[in-house]
Structure formats: structure tokens, C-alpha cells
Design an enzyme around this catalytic site. Structure first.
Site, PDB file in Angstrom:
ATOM      1  N   ASP A  13      -2.627   0.277   1.405  1.00  0.00           N
ATOM      2  CA  ASP A  13      -4.375   0.252   0.544  1.00  0.00           C
ATOM      3  C   ASP A  13      -3.916   2.032   0.884  1.00  0.00           C
ATOM      4  O   ASP A  13      -3.837   2.144   1.435  1.00  0.00           O
ATOM      5  CB  ASP A  13      -5.419  -0.433   1.332  1.00  0.00           C
ATOM      6  CG  ASP A  13      -6.725   0.087   1.623  1.00  0.00           C
ATOM      7  OD1 ASP A  13      -7.372   0.583   0.368  1.00  0.00           O
ATOM      8  OD2 ASP A  13      -6.986   1.180   2.644  1.00  0.00           O
ATOM      9  N   GLU A  53      -3.440  -1.810  -4.582  1.00  0.00           N
ATOM     10  CA  GLU A  53      -5.239  -1.701  -4.376  1.00  0.00           C
ATOM     11  C   GLU A  53      -4.601  -0.103  -5.722  1.00  0.00           C
ATOM     12  O   GLU A  53      -4.385   0.545  -5.860  1.00  0.00           O
ATOM     13  CB  GLU A  53      -6.325  -1.220  -3.872  1.00  0.00           C
ATOM     14  CG  GLU A  53      -7.239  -1.597  -3.889  1.00  0.00           C
ATOM     15  CD  GLU A  53      -8.181  -1.520  -2.889  1.00  0.00           C
ATOM     16  OE1 GLU A  53      -8.780  -0.495  -2.433  1.00  0.00           O
ATOM     17  OE2 GLU A  53      -8.301  -2.564  -1.556  1.00  0.00           O
ATOM     18  N   ASP A  94      -8.026   0.105   6.921  1.00  0.00           N
ATOM     19  CA  ASP A  94      -7.212   0.244   6.500  1.00  0.00           C
ATOM     20  C   ASP A  94      -5.575  -0.594   6.131  1.00  0.00           C
ATOM     21  O   ASP A  94      -5.482  -1.273   5.441  1.00  0.00           O
ATOM     22  CB  ASP A  94      -6.670   2.023   6.287  1.00  0.00           C
ATOM     23  CG  ASP A  94      -7.639   2.754   6.248  1.00  0.00           C
ATOM     24  OD1 ASP A  94      -8.359   3.064   5.618  1.00  0.00           O
ATOM     25  OD2 ASP A  94      -8.459   3.412   6.849  1.00  0.00           O
TER      26      ASP A  94
END
Length: 174
Positions: A8, A68, A140
């Protein structure tokens, strides 16, 4: 068993999550955050992200990486910095010859929770359930674990679509 790294990306905090996938069984291996707040400029932040992801790859030897995608937020400058952070992470993966697969935040939420409009708390809760964790990882890191889970679900779906019954040693068995 496949080892999958989920990332991420962020210019201040980049989350990572490592899981093992064997069929539909998912096992938590590691997760955490790479923090760049001590860096004075963007190039130093990108170096910290690159080195951090490189270290995670050397430590866990993942076969595949899910990351992502960038989404356009309110601020174009933030989106550009996010894209550069993603680039640093992707370069670390490709330098180590680990294939990278990209997923939107909506795809990740859909895969983990069942709805693309899920809240962060719902994602964290499902991460705990799916991986058998007693407490939720940092936001996160949980998002990164979600990316890794999404990648394993997508891969398993592609295998099923190909008509394979089993995967052994990287080969499809019909």
C-alpha cells in the site's frame, strides 16, 4: 505454497503485508510500515521506500507482489507523490525479478469485504478474520495485507476460470 507481498504505497507511510497462500488457506507471515517522515526531500523518501521494499523482498522471498493503484484524490500534487512512491516500490520488485500486479482500492475492498465501498475498519476486521489475527494491524499494513489477499483471490479465480482443478509446482493439473 505461494508467498505474496502486498504493498500500500504512500509518500509518508508505505504499508507492506506478506502472506502465504496454499489453495484457499491464507497464512499471515509479516506486515509493517516503511516511514519516510525523517527524510528532508522527496528523493530521500523514495530511496527509503525502495530500500525498505528491497529489504522485505530479501527477507521473505515473495513469488508475486500486489500493489494498490494510484487514485486521484483532491490534490493533484499528492497523487503525483503517491505515483512516485509506487514507482520506487515497483522498481524494487522488478529489480529483484518479482512480478508485480496492480489492483484498485475498490477491487481490494471487494475481494476482502465483499463490497467495493467498504470502510477501513471493515477491511481491518476482515483481515483479522481471514488471517486469524487476534488484533488488527496498523491501517497501512492492513491495507497492504488486503492487497495481498486480493491478489491471491484473483489468481485463484483465474485458475478456476482456466478449468484447472489443482496447481502443483506452478503447473496446472486438469
Amino acid at each position: 505454497m505461494a508467498i505474496v507481498l502486498g504493498i500500500d504505497p504512500g509518500s509518508r507511510v508505505t504499508g507492506y503485508g506478506v502472506i502465504a497462500a496454499e489453495g484457499s488457506k491464507l497464512t499471515y507471515i509479516d506486515s509493517g510500515c516503511i516511514r519516510t517522515v525523517a527524510a528532508e526531500n522527496l528523493s530521500e523518501k523514495l530511496d527509503i521506500i525502495y530500500r525498505g521494499i528491497n529489504e522485505v523482498i530479501h527477507l521473505h522471498c515473495p513469488q508475486e507482489v500486489g500493489i494498490e493503484q494510484v487514485f486521484m484524490a483532491r490534490n493533484a500534487d499528492s497523487a503525483l507523490k503517491l505515483g512516485q512512491a509506487r514507482g520506487a516500490a515497483i522498481v524494487a520488485c522488478t529489480f529483484n525479478r518479482v512480478p508485480v500486479f496492480e489492483y484498485s482500492a475498490r477491487q481490494v475492498k471487494q475481494s476482502v469485504v465483499g463490497t467495493g465501498a467498504a470502510e477501513k475498519v471493515q477491511v481491518q476486521s476482515m483481515i483479522c478474520r481471514l488471517l486469524g489475527l487476534e488484533r488488527a494491524p496498523q491501517a497501512d499494513a492492513a491495507d497492504a495485507l488486503g492487497v495481498a489477499i486480493c491478489h491471491t483471490h484473483m489468481t485463484q479465480g483465474m485458475i478456476r476460470m482456466a478449468g484447472a482443478r489443482k496447481v502443483r509446482r506452478g503447473r496446472l493439473r486438469r
